[in-house]
Write an enzyme that holds these catalytic residues in place. Sequence first.
Site, PDB file in Angstrom:
ATOM      1  N   CYS A  94     -32.331 -27.665   2.962  1.00 20.18           N
ATOM      2  CA  CYS A  94     -31.435 -26.522   2.701  1.00 20.18           C
ATOM      3  C   CYS A  94     -31.042 -26.370   1.237  1.00 20.18           C
ATOM      4  O   CYS A  94     -30.581 -25.311   0.829  1.00 20.18           O
ATOM      5  CB  CYS A  94     -30.171 -26.632   3.549  1.00 20.18           C
ATOM      6  SG  CYS A  94     -30.509 -26.467   5.295  1.00 20.18           S
ATOM      7  N   HIS A 337     -28.410 -17.626   6.062  1.00 18.02           N
ATOM      8  CA  HIS A 337     -28.863 -18.877   5.424  1.00 18.02           C
ATOM      9  C   HIS A 337     -30.384 -18.987   5.522  1.00 18.02           C
ATOM     10  O   HIS A 337     -30.913 -19.712   6.350  1.00 18.02           O
ATOM     11  CB  HIS A 337     -28.159 -20.044   6.114  1.00 18.02           C
ATOM     12  CG  HIS A 337     -28.553 -21.407   5.628  1.00 18.02           C
ATOM     13  ND1 HIS A 337     -29.080 -21.658   4.379  1.00 18.02           N
ATOM     14  CD2 HIS A 337     -28.469 -22.621   6.244  1.00 18.02           C
ATOM     15  CE1 HIS A 337     -29.317 -22.958   4.256  1.00 18.02           C
ATOM     16  NE2 HIS A 337     -28.966 -23.559   5.370  1.00 18.02           N
ATOM     17  N   CYS A 367     -24.686 -28.982   2.423  1.00 18.74           N
ATOM     18  CA  CYS A 367     -25.155 -30.103   3.234  1.00 18.74           C
ATOM     19  C   CYS A 367     -26.661 -29.913   3.422  1.00 18.74           C
ATOM     20  O   CYS A 367     -27.165 -28.789   3.316  1.00 18.74           O
ATOM     21  CB  CYS A 367     -24.429 -30.156   4.579  1.00 18.74           C
ATOM     22  SG  CYS A 367     -24.657 -28.705   5.618  1.00 18.74           S
ATOM     23  N   GLY A 369     -30.313 -31.196   5.521  1.00 16.27           N
ATOM     24  CA  GLY A 369     -30.911 -31.851   6.677  1.00 16.27           C
ATOM     25  C   GLY A 369     -31.342 -33.279   6.377  1.00 16.27           C
ATOM     26  O   GLY A 369     -31.605 -33.643   5.224  1.00 16.27           O
TER      27      GLY A 369
HETATM   28  C1  LIG Z   1     -27.316 -20.898  16.652  1.00 11.64           C
HETATM   29  C2  LIG Z   1     -28.665 -20.239  16.836  1.00 11.64           C
HETATM   30  C3  LIG Z   1     -29.593 -21.107  17.718  1.00 11.64           C
HETATM   31  C4  LIG Z   1     -28.436 -18.891  17.517  1.00 11.64           C
HETATM   32  O1  LIG Z   1     -29.644 -18.203  17.589  1.00 11.64           O
HETATM   33  P1  LIG Z   1     -29.718 -16.748  18.232  1.00 11.64           P
HETATM   34  O2  LIG Z   1     -29.345 -16.818  19.647  1.00 11.64           O
HETATM   35  O3  LIG Z   1     -31.057 -16.208  17.866  1.00 11.64           O
HETATM   36  O4  LIG Z   1     -28.529 -16.037  17.426  1.00 11.64           O
HETATM   37  P2  LIG Z   1     -28.264 -14.542  17.051  1.00 11.64           P
HETATM   38  O5  LIG Z   1     -27.775 -14.532  15.656  1.00 11.64           O
HETATM   39  O6  LIG Z   1     -29.438 -13.691  17.408  1.00 11.64           O
HETATM   40  O7  LIG Z   1     -27.049 -14.198  18.003  1.00 11.64           O
HETATM   41  C5  LIG Z   1     -27.199 -14.205  19.426  1.00 11.64           C
HETATM   42  C6  LIG Z   1     -26.125 -13.350  20.033  1.00 11.64           C
HETATM   43  O8  LIG Z   1     -24.835 -13.930  19.830  1.00 11.64           O
HETATM   44  C7  LIG Z   1     -23.879 -12.888  19.679  1.00 11.64           C
HETATM   45  N1  LIG Z   1     -23.251 -13.013  18.345  1.00 11.64           N
HETATM   46  C8  LIG Z   1     -23.683 -13.714  17.267  1.00 11.64           C
HETATM   47  N2  LIG Z   1     -22.809 -13.571  16.259  1.00 11.64           N
HETATM   48  C9  LIG Z   1     -21.817 -12.783  16.692  1.00 11.64           C
HETATM   49  C10 LIG Z   1     -20.643 -12.276  16.106  1.00 11.64           C
HETATM   50  N3  LIG Z   1     -20.297 -12.568  14.835  1.00 11.64           N
HETATM   51  N4  LIG Z   1     -19.834 -11.480  16.847  1.00 11.64           N
HETATM   52  C11 LIG Z   1     -20.164 -11.181  18.119  1.00 11.64           C
HETATM   53  N5  LIG Z   1     -21.287 -11.619  18.726  1.00 11.64           N
HETATM   54  C12 LIG Z   1     -22.099 -12.418  18.027  1.00 11.64           C
HETATM   55  C13 LIG Z   1     -24.611 -11.589  19.819  1.00 11.64           C
HETATM   56  O9  LIG Z   1     -24.575 -11.203  21.170  1.00 11.64           O
HETATM   57  C14 LIG Z   1     -26.026 -11.964  19.437  1.00 11.64           C
HETATM   58  O10 LIG Z   1     -26.982 -11.121  20.004  1.00 11.64           O
HETATM   59  P3  LIG Z   1     -27.414  -9.729  19.251  1.00 11.64           P
HETATM   60  O11 LIG Z   1     -27.839 -10.097  17.875  1.00 11.64           O
HETATM   61  O12 LIG Z   1     -28.538  -9.223  20.074  1.00 11.64           O
HETATM   62  O13 LIG Z   1     -26.198  -8.871  19.220  1.00 11.64           O
HETATM   63  C15 LIG Z   1     -29.376 -20.022  15.479  1.00 11.64           C
HETATM   64  O14 LIG Z   1     -28.691 -19.042  14.748  1.00 11.64           O
HETATM   65  C16 LIG Z   1     -29.427 -21.301  14.693  1.00 11.64           C
HETATM   66  O15 LIG Z   1     -30.240 -22.177  14.997  1.00 11.64           O
HETATM   67  N6  LIG Z   1     -28.574 -21.431  13.675  1.00 11.64           N
HETATM   68  C17 LIG Z   1     -28.525 -22.624  12.848  1.00 11.64           C
HETATM   69  C18 LIG Z   1     -29.642 -22.607  11.850  1.00 11.64           C
HETATM   70  C19 LIG Z   1     -29.746 -23.922  11.136  1.00 11.64           C
HETATM   71  O16 LIG Z   1     -29.763 -24.982  11.733  1.00 11.64           O
HETATM   72  N7  LIG Z   1     -29.828 -23.865   9.808  1.00 11.64           N
HETATM   73  C20 LIG Z   1     -29.886 -25.051   9.029  1.00 11.64           C
HETATM   74  C21 LIG Z   1     -28.526 -25.569   8.869  1.00 11.64           C
HETATM   75  S1  LIG Z   1     -28.533 -27.188   8.231  1.00 11.64           S
END
Ligand SMILES: CC(C)(COP(=O)(O)OP(=O)(O)OC[C@H]1O[C@@H](n2cnc3c(N)ncnc32)[C@H](O)[C@@H]1OP(=O)(O)O)[C@@H](O)C(=O)NCCC(=O)NCCS
Length: 381
Positions: A94, A337, A367, A369
């Site tokens: 990251c 991100h 941070c 990974g």
């Molecule tokens: C957490 C994670 C698995 C979620 O993936 P996802 O299900 O594809 O997430 P999305 O952003 O598409 O959101 C899914 C749903 O949650 C809801 N949602 C997300 N954020 C929202 C918000 N701020 N308000 C309301 N609803 C929200 C929505 O219903 C959304 O669906 P839509 O986009 O069709 O409206 C993914 O974002 C992830 O892996 N994040 C971490 C990434 C990571 O590890 N990075 C490195 C860090 S070290």
Amino acid sequence: MNAYLIEARRTAIGRAHPDKGLYREVRADVLLAELMRRMLAGMKAGEELTAAIDDVYVGCVGQHLEQGKNIARLALLLAGLPETLPGTTVNRLCASSLQAFNFAASTIAAGHAGLLLAGGVEHMTHVPMQAATDYHQGLLDRYPFPFNNMGLTAEKVARDYAVSRHDQDAFAVESHRRALAAREAGHFAREILPIDTPAGPARDDQSPRPGTSLEALAELKTIFAADGSVTAGNSSPLNDGASLTLLASEDACKRFDLKPRARVVDFAVVGLDPCTMGMGPVPAIRALLRKTGLGLDRIDRFELNEAFASQALACIRELGLDPDKVNPWGGAIALGHPLGCTGTRLITTLLNGLEESGGRFGIASLCIGHGQGMATLIERL
Ligand SMILES: CC(C)(COP(=O)(O)OP(=O)(O)OC[C@H]1O[C@@H](n2cnc3c(N)ncnc32)[C@H](O)[C@@H]1OP(=O)(O)O)[C@@H](O)C(=O)NCCC(=O)NCCS
């Protein structure tokens, strides 16, 4: 010798989504190439300045498919920069582009180069986060859960540091509020260079969601652990984007009449338990302050990557940071991100924010990974 920050720009950050993503039809190498081309054109960098750039350092995590085989070099060729300009790609997960930036600052400070481009790119639509990774079973066995599942590390940090679901959701709501307010105030227009897409130029970040509320976030299911607290709403999303900086020595500034906007003061990088990787900014920022002899009160602004609300909040609390000084224009939960892009995205926003507020010292920190943390200090001039 000093390394000076001359320019810092980024693309708008798109959602990583095969149907909805801003850049679903734009390749990673094109995204980075267009940013290079536009940033140099916007600086009115003539042929002489462009020809004097010594090297290009680019951070990228998923170095395969269209991001493979040294995207720094491939993108600069696509951008039409001189064939005589080399390029290399680095991986610090990251913090890859912050690593590229730190390498560039060190190279200049040591007198080995006068002008360097440093940036990063990640296209998580085309090159998904976990694609083509084959972890050694011994490493996976060594830790209580697969430490490459960042969501599980966020759950562990939430438990270890007692960060409640409510506090994580409230932090996420505030990240969206700040990001949308900053966009409304025109702050990001100073850092985003719109890249052409089939739907037109991409001017705005796609992930900030108007109307994000505590009530809506409370409805979301946990993703990584049934009895956990980490959801799609309080995690950073998956994104596509690129960022780029130009660094110069004092001599190069004089020779090309470049105005230094900041000085790179120092940086620190640390390792820690991979299962609590989210706490990396704590030892990294402490080490950086120790090295530079500056107290926390001297730092006017922090750009702290919000990989997850749990780790960002735990870091803020452990370090005793003033929340008003951390990500005043929102963070990764709202802005996104795109892994390799984020480090110099933070530097870009930090520089812009210090200039806008008249602040002097600013820290960008992430941070990382597999259990690492990085922090870089700049001084606005
Ligand atoms: C957490 C994670 C698995 C979620 O993936 P996802 O299900 O594809 O997430 P999305 O952003 O598409 O959101 C899914 C749903 O949650 C809801 N949602 C997300 N954020 C929202 C918000 N701020 N308000 C309301 N609803 C929200 C929505 O219903 C959304 O669906 P839509 O986009 O069709 O409206 C993914 O974002 C992830 O892996 N994040 C971490 C990434 C990571 O590890 N990075 C490195 C860090 S070290």
